[in-house]
Design an enzyme around this catalytic site. Structure first.
Site, PDB file in Angstrom:
ATOM      1  N   SER A   1      -9.201   8.502  -7.742  1.00 24.92           N
ATOM      2  CA  SER A   1     -10.488   7.918  -7.359  1.00 24.92           C
ATOM      3  C   SER A   1     -11.679   8.839  -7.602  1.00 24.92           C
ATOM      4  CB  SER A   1     -10.447   7.491  -5.899  1.00 24.92           C
ATOM      5  OG  SER A   1     -10.021   8.549  -5.076  1.00 24.92           O
TER       6      SER A   1
ATOM      7  N   HIS B   1      -7.463   1.764  -7.248  1.00 25.55           N
ATOM      8  CA  HIS B   1      -8.523   1.670  -8.264  1.00 25.55           C
ATOM      9  C   HIS B   1      -8.028   1.043  -9.566  1.00 25.55           C
ATOM     10  CE1 HIS B   1     -12.047   3.477  -6.444  1.00 25.55           C
ATOM     11  NE2 HIS B   1     -11.239   4.319  -5.831  1.00 25.55           N
TER      12      HIS B   1
ATOM     13  N   LYS C   1     -11.459  -3.414  -3.063  1.00 27.05           N
ATOM     14  CA  LYS C   1     -12.253  -2.940  -4.204  1.00 27.05           C
ATOM     15  C   LYS C   1     -12.483  -4.111  -5.163  1.00 27.05           C
ATOM     16  CE  LYS C   1     -11.357   1.810  -3.245  1.00 27.05           C
ATOM     17  NZ  LYS C   1     -10.234   2.667  -2.924  1.00 27.05           N
TER      18      LYS C   1
HETATM   19  C1  LIG Z   1      -9.901   3.266  -1.613  1.00 28.83           C
HETATM   20  C2  LIG Z   1      -8.531   3.787  -1.717  1.00 28.83           C
HETATM   21  C3  LIG Z   1      -7.581   3.501  -0.738  1.00 28.83           C
HETATM   22  C4  LIG Z   1      -7.935   2.783   0.520  1.00 28.83           C
HETATM   23  O1  LIG Z   1      -8.155   1.424   0.316  1.00 28.83           O
HETATM   24  P1  LIG Z   1      -8.981   0.596   1.414  1.00 28.83           P
HETATM   25  O2  LIG Z   1      -8.563  -0.793   1.173  1.00 28.83           O
HETATM   26  O3  LIG Z   1     -10.430   0.871   1.176  1.00 28.83           O
HETATM   27  O4  LIG Z   1      -8.551   1.120   2.746  1.00 28.83           O
HETATM   28  C5  LIG Z   1      -6.279   3.941  -0.938  1.00 28.83           C
HETATM   29  N1  LIG Z   1      -5.934   4.650  -2.028  1.00 28.83           N
HETATM   30  C6  LIG Z   1      -6.833   4.951  -2.986  1.00 28.83           C
HETATM   31  C7  LIG Z   1      -6.398   5.723  -4.179  1.00 28.83           C
HETATM   32  C8  LIG Z   1      -8.160   4.544  -2.849  1.00 28.83           C
HETATM   33  O5  LIG Z   1      -9.033   4.858  -3.780  1.00 28.83           O
END
Ligand SMILES: *Cc1c(COP(=O)(O)O)cnc(C)c1O
Length: 394
Positions: free
Chosen positions: A183, A211, A242
């Site tokens: 990320s 992602h 996301k």
């Molecule tokens: C954003 C993210 C999460 C968490 O996801 P949410 O649904 O926002 O809690 C988990 N792993 C990675 C790699 C992320 O980028």
């Protein structure tokens, strides 16, 4: 003196201020859209994870409204007591079909999906082999499981194999876990090589595709589809927060693994399920992914255009291969100043420093979406050039 047992936190905050690391929350006054108003100012928004523009998609909004009318605004219980609604089951079936797996379970967030799953499936006699840049939610899950944690340098397949070799002959369960797309750097995991190692050394293979969901693979099916590794990754985690545009996380695996998580994953057992509107929204989002691959294609066209522009200007964009493109500047204070100046000039690109990224690798992070226009992206590049030169970053 009034009693304040939390005074030490005030002192910690003072230190952050002195080091110019104190950050105020930006407040969004519009929807999460390409040109949005934060703190009273219209800016081109390069900081959201809304890859496909689904947060404001008409079909998703409509389905949320319908679900509220029909079922109300809350589920009223945890999944294991009275909080499993037909919409939750429908969403899980939809996800399992979409990902070509036996079964899936939805959690309140990607964070709880990772943390809850790793904690549930391993115990103190087990070992986890983990990429050093894996997401905080994986790290927390590893710690909560009490398994032994062995970390390999980022994407270093050889170092990973060395760790696995050392474990040969040891009677324990082994989990090999990686983010699909990282990320902070936007690079993709060497999943085919890691899967081969998992098979060779008898590990459970797990990938966190937060992602990559909606971004990589056919119709945004993720890294397993991108690399054509169907059937070879034991646990796939994805987010609904996301590209999917709403909120939540999911785990894909065998039917029995999912049933086990129903019984042992603590966020599933002890925290209330999604409101029906969220589940309905997510179902509609997967329909859109299936029906409109052109959204993902547009995302990638915008990504190529913007990345090339940044590189041509001479910015250090690191090793990114995805719509996440960092502009690495080094010191956190410089990154924060860069972000502030960009904001004044009309571009919102959040700065990120330690501990989210290592010392000396502070950056602003840009994320383009399918819904940015070429005009907005060109203007962003002009502003980045102007501010980058002013701060002597380029
Ligand atoms: C954003 C993210 C999460 C968490 O996801 P949410 O649904 O926002 O809690 C988990 N792993 C990675 C790699 C992320 O980028």
């Amino acid at each position: 003196m009034p009693r304040d047992p939390l005074h030490y936190l005030t002192e910690e905050l003072e230190k952050l201020r002195e080091q110019k690391l104190y950050q105020k929350l930006r407040v969004l006054e519009t929807g999460q859209v390409p040109v949005a108003r934060f703190d009273g100012k219209e800016v081109i928004n390069l900081s959201s994870n809304n890859y496909l523009g689904l947060t404001t998609h008409p079909r998703l909004k409509q389905r949320a409204l319908e679900a509220i009318e029909k079922f109300g605004v809350g589920s009223g219980a945890v999944r294991t007591i009275a909080g499993t609604m037909t919409l939750h089951m429908e969403l899980e079936e939809k996800i399992a079909k979409f990902k070509h797996v036996e079964a899936s379970v939805v959690f309140q967030s990607g964070f709880t999906a990772n943390a809850g799953t790793v904690q549930a499936i391993l115990g103190r006699d087990d070992v986890i082999v983990s990429d050093e840049l894996n997401h905080a939610s994986i790290i927390d899950g590893c710690r909560l499981s009490r398994a032994e944690i062995k970390v390999f340098p980022h994407k270093d397949v050889e170092a990973c194999e060395k760790l696995l070799k050392e474990l040969e002959g040891r009677k324990c369960r082994k989990l090999l876990v990686t983010d699909g797309v990282f990320s902070m750097d936007g690079d993709i995991a060497p999943l085919p090589q890691l899967v081969a190692l998992a098979e060779k050394y008898g590990c459970i293979m797990m990938v966190d595709d937060a992602h990559a969901s909606g971004v990589l693979g056919r119709n945004g099916r993720g890294t397993v589809d991108h690399y054509n590794l169907h059937g070879r990754v034991d646990i796939q985690v994805g987010t609904l927060s996301k590209a999917i545009g709403a909120l939540g996380g999911y785990v894909c695996s065998t039917r029995n693994t999912i049933e086990f998580l129903y019984h042992r994953a603590r966020p599933f057992l002890f925290s209330t399920s999604h409101p029906p509107s969220v589940a309905a929204t997510c179902i509609a989002a997967f329909e859109v992914l299936e029906e409109q691959p052109q959204l993902t294609e547009q995302l990638w066209a915008n990504t190529r255009f913007f990345k090339q522009g940044l590189k041509k200007l001479g910015f250090n964009t690191g090793v990114s291969e995805t719509p996440i493109t960092p502009v690495i500047v080094g010191e956190a204070a410089v990154a924060h100043e860069f972000s502030r100046e960009l904001f004044s000039a009309g571009v919102f690109a959040q700065s990120i420093g330690y501990p989210t990224v290592p010392h000396g690798k502070a950056r602003i992070r840009t994320i383009v979406t399918a819904t940015h226009t070429q005009g907005e992206l060109s203007l962003s590049l002009e502003i980045l050039e102007k501010v980058g030169k002013k701060l002597k970053i380029i």
